[in-house]
Scaffold this motif. Sequence first.
Motif, short mmCIF file in Angstrom:
data_model
loop_
_atom_site.label_atom_id
_atom_site.label_comp_id
_atom_site.label_asym_id
_atom_site.label_seq_id
_atom_site.Cartn_x
_atom_site.Cartn_y
_atom_site.Cartn_z
N ARG A 82 69.59 21.78 -18.84
CA ARG A 82 70.07 22.63 -19.50
C ARG A 82 69.68 23.79 -19.25
N TRP A 83 71.03 24.09 -20.07
CA TRP A 83 70.88 25.82 -19.41
C TRP A 83 71.17 27.12 -20.72
N SER A 84 70.14 28.73 -21.33
CA SER A 84 70.75 28.96 -21.74
C SER A 84 71.08 30.41 -21.22
N LEU A 85 72.09 30.65 -22.28
CA LEU A 85 72.63 32.28 -21.57
C LEU A 85 72.03 33.02 -23.02
N ILE A 86 71.79 33.99 -23.33
CA ILE A 86 71.42 34.54 -24.17
C ILE A 86 72.39 36.52 -24.46
N ASP A 87 72.85 36.46 -25.81
CA ASP A 87 73.88 37.77 -25.52
C ASP A 87 74.67 38.31 -26.67
N LYS A 88 75.33 39.01 -26.97
CA LYS A 88 75.80 39.43 -28.45
C LYS A 88 75.88 38.46 -29.20
N SER A 89 76.14 38.45 -29.82
CA SER A 89 77.47 37.05 -30.74
C SER A 89 78.48 37.08 -30.89
N SER A 90 78.50 38.65 -30.75
CA SER A 90 80.29 38.32 -30.92
C SER A 90 81.01 38.28 -29.56
N ILE A 91 79.72 37.92 -28.74
CA ILE A 91 80.65 37.18 -27.39
C ILE A 91 80.91 35.77 -27.48
N PHE A 92 80.40 35.65 -28.45
CA PHE A 92 80.23 33.51 -28.52
C PHE A 92 80.78 33.36 -29.87
N ALA A 93 81.72 34.55 -30.40
CA ALA A 93 81.95 33.66 -32.11
C ALA A 93 83.37 33.53 -32.53
N GLN A 94 84.06 32.74 -31.16
CA GLN A 94 84.92 32.67 -31.50
C GLN A 94 86.13 31.68 -32.43
N PHE A 95 85.00 31.08 -32.95
CA PHE A 95 85.37 29.76 -33.97
C PHE A 95 84.63 30.37 -35.71
N ALA A 96 83.72 30.72 -35.26
CA ALA A 96 82.75 31.10 -36.75
C ALA A 96 81.62 32.88 -36.53
N GLU A 97 81.66 33.59 -37.41
CA GLU A 97 80.83 33.87 -37.44
C GLU A 97 79.73 34.19 -37.09
N LEU A 98 78.13 34.61 -36.52
CA LEU A 98 76.76 33.35 -36.05
C LEU A 98 76.85 34.97 -36.96
N THR A 99 75.33 34.72 -37.76
CA THR A 99 74.83 35.28 -38.00
C THR A 99 73.47 34.77 -38.48
N PRO A 100 72.61 35.69 -38.81
CA PRO A 100 71.21 34.98 -39.07
C PRO A 100 70.62 33.74 -39.40
N GLU A 101 71.79 34.21 -40.71
CA GLU A 101 71.94 32.98 -41.76
C GLU A 101 72.63 31.03 -41.12
N SER A 102 73.10 31.53 -40.21
CA SER A 102 74.36 30.42 -39.69
C SER A 102 72.85 29.50 -39.39
N VAL A 103 73.82 28.31 -39.85
CA VAL A 103 73.18 26.96 -39.22
C VAL A 103 73.25 26.57 -38.39
N TYR A 104 72.35 26.62 -37.24
CA TYR A 104 72.58 25.93 -36.11
C TYR A 104 72.40 24.54 -35.88
N PRO A 105 72.99 23.77 -35.10
CA PRO A 105 73.67 24.29 -34.20
C PRO A 105 74.53 24.71 -34.85
N VAL A 106 75.59 25.80 -33.39
CA VAL A 106 77.03 26.34 -33.86
C VAL A 106 78.25 26.14 -32.31
N LYS A 107 78.87 25.37 -32.80
CA LYS A 107 79.81 25.46 -31.55
C LYS A 107 80.83 26.65 -30.57
N VAL A 108 80.00 27.14 -30.02
CA VAL A 108 80.75 28.38 -29.80
C VAL A 108 81.41 27.96 -28.43
#
Length: 104
Positions: A32-58
């Motif tokens: 398992r690998w972790s990538l940490i970066d700006k939410s907009s880089i990963f948000a192709q399918f849905a907007e990611l916010t602090p209130e998002s229900v994680y996990p979210v497919k990106v």
Amino acid sequence: MPELRCEAVRWVDDEPFPGIVEVQFVDAAGQRWSLIDKSSIFAQFAELTPESVYPVKVTVACEVQGDIGAMGVGGVVTVSTSPDGVTTPDGRDTFAVNQSQLIP
């Protein structure tokens, strides 16, 4: 450009705008690998916010190293997450993944 299927697993921080998320995927060897970066880089399918229900497919943009066509169905390919400058916390951006993890 192909994209690597991942899951956003948590909101990390509100700064810098638009916020930072942690994204994970499992490579072809089961690590398992972790990538940490700006939410907009990963948000192709849905907007990611602090209130998002994680996990979210990106997904994350990637470059295939070598000829993906030569690998055959179900093969392992080496990809780099460098197109958007995305790396693991220790700076790694190249991974061996199953071809099925890619969206062409």
